[in-house]
Design a protein around this motif. Sequence first.
Motif, short mmCIF file in Angstrom:
data_model
loop_
_atom_site.label_atom_id
_atom_site.label_comp_id
_atom_site.label_asym_id
_atom_site.label_seq_id
_atom_site.Cartn_x
_atom_site.Cartn_y
_atom_site.Cartn_z
N TYR A 110 29.99 53.60 3.79
CA TYR A 110 29.66 54.99 4.12
C TYR A 110 30.64 55.58 5.13
N ASN A 111 30.84 54.88 6.23
CA ASN A 111 31.75 55.39 7.28
C ASN A 111 33.18 55.51 6.77
N GLN A 112 33.60 54.54 5.97
CA GLN A 112 34.96 54.61 5.42
C GLN A 112 35.12 55.83 4.51
N THR A 113 34.08 56.14 3.76
CA THR A 113 34.12 57.30 2.86
C THR A 113 34.19 58.59 3.66
N VAL A 114 33.41 58.70 4.71
CA VAL A 114 33.42 59.91 5.53
C VAL A 114 34.80 60.11 6.15
N ARG A 115 35.39 59.05 6.67
CA ARG A 115 36.73 59.15 7.26
C ARG A 115 37.77 59.57 6.23
N ALA A 116 37.69 58.99 5.02
CA ALA A 116 38.64 59.32 3.97
C ALA A 116 38.51 60.78 3.53
N ILE A 117 37.28 61.28 3.45
CA ILE A 117 37.07 62.68 3.06
C ILE A 117 37.65 63.61 4.11
N GLN A 118 37.40 63.33 5.38
CA GLN A 118 37.91 64.19 6.45
C GLN A 118 39.43 64.14 6.52
N LYS A 119 40.01 62.99 6.23
CA LYS A 119 41.45 62.82 6.36
C LYS A 119 42.21 63.45 5.19
N PHE B 231 41.04 65.77 2.76
CA PHE B 231 40.70 67.09 2.27
C PHE B 231 40.66 68.07 3.43
N GLY B 232 40.71 69.36 3.08
CA GLY B 232 40.61 70.41 4.09
C GLY B 232 39.20 70.45 4.66
N GLU B 233 39.05 71.21 5.75
CA GLU B 233 37.77 71.23 6.46
C GLU B 233 36.64 71.78 5.58
N LYS B 234 36.93 72.87 4.83
CA LYS B 234 35.91 73.47 3.98
C LYS B 234 35.50 72.52 2.85
N ARG B 235 36.47 71.94 2.20
CA ARG B 235 36.20 71.01 1.09
C ARG B 235 35.48 69.75 1.61
N ALA B 236 35.90 69.26 2.77
CA ALA B 236 35.26 68.07 3.35
C ALA B 236 33.80 68.38 3.69
N TYR B 237 33.54 69.58 4.22
CA TYR B 237 32.16 69.94 4.55
C TYR B 237 31.30 69.96 3.29
N HIS B 238 31.83 70.53 2.22
CA HIS B 238 31.09 70.59 0.94
C HIS B 238 30.81 69.18 0.41
N MET B 239 31.81 68.31 0.43
CA MET B 239 31.64 66.94 -0.08
C MET B 239 30.69 66.14 0.80
N LEU B 240 30.76 66.35 2.10
CA LEU B 240 29.86 65.63 3.01
C LEU B 240 28.41 66.08 2.83
N LYS C 172 27.11 66.97 -0.03
CA LYS C 172 26.67 66.24 -1.22
C LYS C 172 26.36 64.78 -0.88
N LEU C 173 27.22 64.18 -0.07
CA LEU C 173 27.00 62.79 0.35
C LEU C 173 25.71 62.67 1.16
N GLU C 174 25.44 63.67 1.97
CA GLU C 174 24.21 63.66 2.75
C GLU C 174 22.98 63.73 1.85
N GLN C 175 23.03 64.55 0.80
CA GLN C 175 21.90 64.65 -0.13
C GLN C 175 21.66 63.30 -0.83
N GLU C 176 22.73 62.65 -1.25
CA GLU C 176 22.60 61.34 -1.90
C GLU C 176 22.07 60.29 -0.93
N THR C 177 22.46 60.41 0.33
CA THR C 177 21.98 59.48 1.34
C THR C 177 20.47 59.64 1.54
N LEU C 178 20.01 60.90 1.54
CA LEU C 178 18.58 61.15 1.65
C LEU C 178 17.82 60.56 0.46
N GLU C 179 18.41 60.62 -0.73
CA GLU C 179 17.80 59.98 -1.91
C GLU C 179 17.71 58.47 -1.72
#
Length: 142
Positions: free
Chosen positions: A93-102, A104-113, A115-122
Motif C-alpha cells: 500500500y505505502n509503496q503504491t501511494v509513493r509511486a502514484i505521488q512520484k 503523476f501530477g498532483e491532480k491525477r494523484a489525488y484522483h487515483m488516491l 479510488k485507492l481509498e475507496q478500495e481500501t474501505l471495501e
Amino acid sequence: MKEKNNQYQRSQRGRKPKEDPSQFRYTVNLSSAENDYFQLMLSKAGDIKISEFIRHALFNKEIKVVTIDKVSKDYYIRLTNFYHQFQAIGNNYNQTVRAIQKNFGEKRAYHMLSKLEQETLELVKVAKEIENLTKQFKEKWL
C-alpha cells in the motif's frame, strides 16, 4: 580367554535390560460387535499401540482422544492464507501511494488516491465480515 564369572553380567553391546520387563501375556476373545466397538475406541484414541490402549483401559488410566475436525482445519488454513494476502496488500500500500505521488501530477494523484481509498474501505468491510464469521464459527464449533 576371559571367562565371565556371572552369566547375568552384561556385555557392553546390546540394549540395556529393563528392571521389570513385561513378561505376562493374556488373551481375550471378542464377539464381532465387541470387536467393532473395540476398533472404534482404538481409532478414537489415535496413534496408540493396542497393548498400551488395553493396559490403560484395564487400570483406569486416562486415554487421550484427539479428534481433528476437518472443517475447522480447512477454515483455519483458508483464513491463514487470506491473512497472508491481506498482509501483502498492506505491505504494498505505502509503496503504491509513493509511486502514484512520484509519477503523476498532483491532480491525477489525488484522483487515483481517492479510488485507492475507496478500495481500501471495501477491504476493511471484508475484514470486518471475516472477523464476524470467525467469531460465529468459534461460538458454534469450538
